[in-house]
Design an enzyme around this catalytic site. Structure first.
Site, mmCIF file in Angstrom:
data_model
loop_
_atom_site.group_PDB
_atom_site.id
_atom_site.type_symbol
_atom_site.label_atom_id
_atom_site.label_comp_id
_atom_site.label_asym_id
_atom_site.label_seq_id
_atom_site.Cartn_x
_atom_site.Cartn_y
_atom_site.Cartn_z
ATOM 1 N N LYS A 178 28.462 -20.601 15.156
ATOM 2 C CA LYS A 178 29.304 -19.955 16.174
ATOM 3 C C LYS A 178 30.354 -19.127 15.438
ATOM 4 O O LYS A 178 31.325 -19.647 14.902
ATOM 5 C CB LYS A 178 30.027 -20.970 17.070
ATOM 6 N N GLU A 253 38.540 -26.700 6.742
ATOM 7 C CA GLU A 253 39.239 -25.840 5.778
ATOM 8 C C GLU A 253 40.273 -25.083 6.618
ATOM 9 O O GLU A 253 39.935 -24.208 7.403
ATOM 10 C CB GLU A 253 38.192 -24.948 5.093
ATOM 11 N N CYS A 287 43.625 -17.457 4.028
ATOM 12 C CA CYS A 287 44.221 -18.806 3.925
ATOM 13 C C CYS A 287 44.927 -18.937 2.598
ATOM 14 O O CYS A 287 45.835 -19.734 2.443
ATOM 15 C CB CYS A 287 43.166 -19.899 3.955
ATOM 16 N N GLU A 388 52.563 -20.959 8.655
ATOM 17 C CA GLU A 388 51.579 -19.948 8.273
ATOM 18 C C GLU A 388 51.701 -18.750 9.218
ATOM 19 O O GLU A 388 51.587 -18.887 10.429
ATOM 20 C CB GLU A 388 50.160 -20.531 8.348
HETATM 21 C C1 UN1 Z 1 40.005 -17.654 3.040
HETATM 22 O O1 UN1 Z 1 41.005 -16.964 3.139
HETATM 23 O O2 UN1 Z 1 39.701 -18.459 3.934
HETATM 24 O O3 UN1 Z 1 40.191 -16.782 -2.953
HETATM 25 C C2 UN1 Z 1 39.030 -17.562 1.915
HETATM 26 C C3 UN1 Z 1 40.137 -16.011 -2.002
HETATM 27 C C4 UN1 Z 1 38.806 -15.675 -1.403
HETATM 28 C C5 UN1 Z 1 38.465 -16.617 -0.302
HETATM 29 C C6 UN1 Z 1 39.522 -16.771 0.739
HETATM 30 N N1 UN1 Z 1 37.808 -15.710 -2.438
HETATM 31 O O4 UN1 Z 1 41.134 -15.525 -1.500
#
Ligand code: UN1
Length: 499
Positions: A178, A253, A287, A388
């Site tokens: 999804k 995650e 993230c 965040e």
């Molecule tokens: C994400 O932001 O969920 O190291 C992944 C990094 C990328 C992956 C980010 N290779 O920023």
């Protein structure tokens, strides 16, 4: 612009492209200028149920395909993705908005994990170990789990689906994906390519639609054995609760509030490059983005000056234009949230050095552009230093020394990425040991994870799992311990151990 044909925007269930049972649809548009990308099925529980049933049936056969053979299909997928890299990259600049170089990197990350996991088909190592009894053989093997539900975000619209699907597939699971409803065309294209490369019908299924409907049903479905989610902390908590009744495995995650530490002895030019890349790459929508910069006081004034100079040179623009440094943010809601944090920062008494506003001159007004924003004199407890934001905003926090820097870096609920710029090897090793995060960079920013190492975080960033690398295999397999007694007599473990 390379999009798939309008009629191709459907769910993919059991090898067939189908509409939502309800016939309802939703639209995807470009965050850079509002252009229509396409119309997609707004699916519901019924569609999920069909996809899960098909995936469950396909599992019975896929789990028996030798892993090296599954690997051969993955090698083909990797090559197909390489051939489509330019087209996927272009589509990504339109549908998701990130700039061309980064969109290419997103696709490359999918290619990399696919080659890596394809090779895993000839490993998937278990263990052999002595038995405590004579004439007895002990070993452990990895086994696939069943139907995996993958719920993926829009910020890495090809890479993250690949991090979830590809390891799940090499291990012998089947999948219902999804994708985020902000980037459905990219997910669709990815699944089309998997099918083109020879993934058997029913092994990968795609159901477009919202989290509250499609995602929720997927999480609660009794035949889905693993849920893998990349998303917000709030969604993660909801998913964990919803999955509790069926004891579904959950891999989460979630968020980050990652910091770069800059010590007095750092190479400041390099640190500024690292900060700009980590804070404003992908418009801060990673993230792993550096939304805090913790600076030792001796370097604080100079770093501010150089950083602001550099940030003000960044050019905002659509991702598909070669000279764009920073693309749009994903949607109106996100733009509003980012700006609300500027107001919060101002209200908390932080000093706005640059940015802090929506960029709307010329064609930028057609999209969701926010000026790269830097706050200084930020207190570690302020909301802009704790929450965040997921946008192009970073907060400079002055500190006295390494101890305080590490304390401040750790003083948040998340634990994804972390970084330190220093020439002092002792400080670097202390940071590697003491920063509470799943990832630590030395003399590099907070972004740039490679696919053959575990990816994920401590504390509220997740629930103890990692994706990518060998660690991903632990999410998508269960261990089976096997004892083969060839003594021809009853041997009781823990009891008949005398000989
Ligand atoms: C994400 O932001 O969920 O190291 C992944 C990094 C990328 C992956 C980010 N290779 O920023």
């Amino acid at each position: 612009m390379a999009t798939t044909a309008a009629q191709a925007y459907k769910n993919f269930i059991g090898g067939e492209w189908v509409d939502a049972a309800s016939g309802e649809t939703f639209e995807s548009t470009s965050p850079a200028n509002g252009d229509a990308i396409g119309v997609f099925p707004r699916s519901g529980a019924e569609d999920v149920d069909r996809a899960v049933a098909v995936a469950k049936e396909a599992f019975a056969e896929w789990r028996l395909v030798p892993a090296p053979k599954r690997g051969e299909i993955l090698f083909r997928i990797a090559r197909v993705l390489e051939g489509e890299k330019a087209a996927l990259t272009d589509l990504m600049t339109h549908e998701m908005g990130k700039v061309k170089a980064e969109a290419g990197g997103d696709v490359q990350e999918a290619i990399d994990i696919t080659y890596y996991m394809a090779g895993e088909g000839r490993r998937l190592f278990g263990q052999t170990t002595p038995s405590e009894l004579r004439d007895k053989w002990n070993m452990s093997i990895r086994q696939p789990i069943g139907v995996v539900g993958a719920i993926t975000p829009w910020n890495f619209p090809v890479a993250i689906p690949s991090w979830k699907l590809i390891p799940a597939l090499i291990c012998g699971n089947t999948v219902v994906l999804k994708p985020a409803s902000d980037t459905p065309a990219l997910a669709q294209r990815f699944v089309e390519l998997l099918a083109e490369a020879g993934i058997p019908d029913g092994v990968v299924n795609l159901v477009h639609g919202g989290g509250g409907t499609v995602g929720d049903r997927l999480v609660r479905h009794p035949d889905v054995r693993v849920i893998t989610l990349t998303g917000s902390r709030e969604t993660g908590v909801e998913v964990l609760k919803a999955a509790a009744d069926t004891l579904t495995h959950v891999h989460l995650e979630l968020g980050g509030k990652n910091a770069i530490i800059v010590l007095d002895d750092a190479d400041l030019e390099l640190a500024v490059e690292g900060i700009v890349w980590s804070a404003f790459g992908t418009s801060g929508q990673r993230c792993t983005a550096a939304s805090r910069v913790i600076v030792q006081r001796g370097a604080y004034a100079e770093l501010q000056k150089r950083l602001v100079e550099r940030v003000e040179k960044l050019r905002l623009g659509p991702g598909w234009e070669d000279d764009s440094d920073v693309g749009p943010v994903i949607n109106q809601r996100s733009l509003e949230k980012i700006h609300s944090y500027t107001e919060i920062g101002n209200g908390e008494g932080a000093k706005l050095l640059t940015g802090g506003e929506v960029a709307s001159e010329g064609d930028l007004g057609k999209g969701f552009f926010y000026r790269p924003t830097v706050f200084a004199d930020v207190d570690p407890q302020m909301r802009i230093a704790q929450e965040e934001i997921f946008g192009p905003t970073t907060a400079l926090i002055p500190v006295a020394d390494l101890d305080e820097a590490i304390r401040v870096s750790n003083g948040i609920k998340y634990g994804l990425s972390s970084s330190i710029f220093t020439q002092d090897v002792n400080a670097a090793f202390r940071a590697m040991r003491d920063l509470e995060a799943g990832i630590t960079y030395i003399n590099a920013g907070t972004i740039g994870a490679e696919v053959h190492l575990p990816f994920g975080g401590t504390k509220d960033t997740g629930n103890g799992h990692r994706e990518a690398g060998q660690a991903a295999l632990d999410v998508f397999t269960e261990w089976k311990s096997i004892y083969v007694d060839y003594s021809g007599r009853l041997q009781r473990a823990q009891i008949d151990t005398e000989e």
